[in-house]
Motif scaffolding. Sequence first.
Motif, PDB file in Angstrom:
ATOM      1  N   LEU A 132       0.831  -1.206   0.000  1.00  0.00           N
ATOM      2  CA  LEU A 132       0.000   0.000   0.000  1.00  0.00           C
ATOM      3  C   LEU A 132       0.867   1.257   0.000  1.00  0.00           C
ATOM      4  CD1 LEU A 132      -2.864   1.212   0.171  1.00  0.00           C
ATOM      5  CD2 LEU A 132      -2.602   1.183   2.657  1.00  0.00           C
ATOM      6  N   THR A 133       1.920   1.248   0.781  1.00  0.00           N
ATOM      7  CA  THR A 133       2.847   2.382   0.816  1.00  0.00           C
ATOM      8  C   THR A 133       3.499   2.576  -0.554  1.00  0.00           C
ATOM      9  OG1 THR A 133       3.297   1.942   3.151  1.00  0.00           O
ATOM     10  CG2 THR A 133       4.867   3.336   1.993  1.00  0.00           C
ATOM     11  N   THR A 134       3.898   1.493  -1.177  1.00  0.00           N
ATOM     12  CA  THR A 134       4.508   1.570  -2.499  1.00  0.00           C
ATOM     13  C   THR A 134       3.527   2.132  -3.518  1.00  0.00           C
ATOM     14  OG1 THR A 134       5.965  -0.284  -1.980  1.00  0.00           O
ATOM     15  CG2 THR A 134       5.637   0.218  -4.315  1.00  0.00           C
ATOM     16  N   PHE A 135       2.281   1.684  -3.464  1.00  0.00           N
ATOM     17  CA  PHE A 135       1.261   2.177  -4.395  1.00  0.00           C
ATOM     18  C   PHE A 135       1.001   3.668  -4.179  1.00  0.00           C
ATOM     19  CE2 PHE A 135      -3.203   3.053  -5.433  1.00  0.00           C
ATOM     20  CZ  PHE A 135      -3.173   2.773  -6.794  1.00  0.00           C
ATOM     21  N   ILE A 136       0.857   4.073  -2.928  1.00  0.00           N
ATOM     22  CA  ILE A 136       0.618   5.493  -2.627  1.00  0.00           C
ATOM     23  C   ILE A 136       1.790   6.341  -3.092  1.00  0.00           C
ATOM     24  CG2 ILE A 136       0.350   7.180  -0.752  1.00  0.00           C
ATOM     25  CD1 ILE A 136      -1.275   5.010   0.732  1.00  0.00           C
ATOM     26  N   TYR A 137       3.014   5.865  -2.864  1.00  0.00           N
ATOM     27  CA  TYR A 137       4.201   6.594  -3.307  1.00  0.00           C
ATOM     28  C   TYR A 137       4.229   6.710  -4.833  1.00  0.00           C
ATOM     29  CZ  TYR A 137       9.086   7.687  -4.241  1.00  0.00           C
ATOM     30  OH  TYR A 137      10.232   8.268  -4.702  1.00  0.00           O
TER      31      TYR A 137
END
Length: 186
Positions: free
Chosen positions: A128-133
């Motif tokens: 999720l963090t990777t997608f948001i970034y």
Amino acid sequence: MKNPYLFGYLPFLTITLFSLTFGVYMVGISMEFFSQVGLYTGMREFMTDTQLRLFLLLIYSLIFFMILSAMKLIDETIHETAMLFFSKDAAGESYYEAKSGNVIYFFGALASVAGIQSLKILLAIFLLTTFIYFVYRVFILSKFLTVIHTISLLIFEILVWAVFLSVIVYVILKLYNGMLASLPAS
């Protein structure tokens, strides 16, 4: 005055935090596994429980640190190659604006502490963090790119990552099948 190096330490802290949380999870799994197969009592003859846990944490954290650092290096190389092909920003403003997205990964790493006992939660937070970034970075860069160049950048990065990960999965499966084929039949 805005200092361009204000968030320069965040990638190191982020990788360290993610490495520690994944490492702590792996220590718990390893201790259970060692107990089930009977290795735990033998290992306890050489080290105390705390020493064994710290040793495993150091090893697993180092492995995850190397993996995450390599992934960051590969990501930056892929991204900068895409920017070379599709960006008209010669001054490098887009590069420095996109760096502020490191805060997203930092907060994701802090959130991963909450999921330290579950691999599913750890992976979900990381993905999720990777997608948001990724969305943030594309949003920031869209100010410096035309619509066609933004779409081309997205396709390029997704395609290169897909090929890279597919090759890694293929090699792992070939090695695994090769090991299985080399075992004697019983």
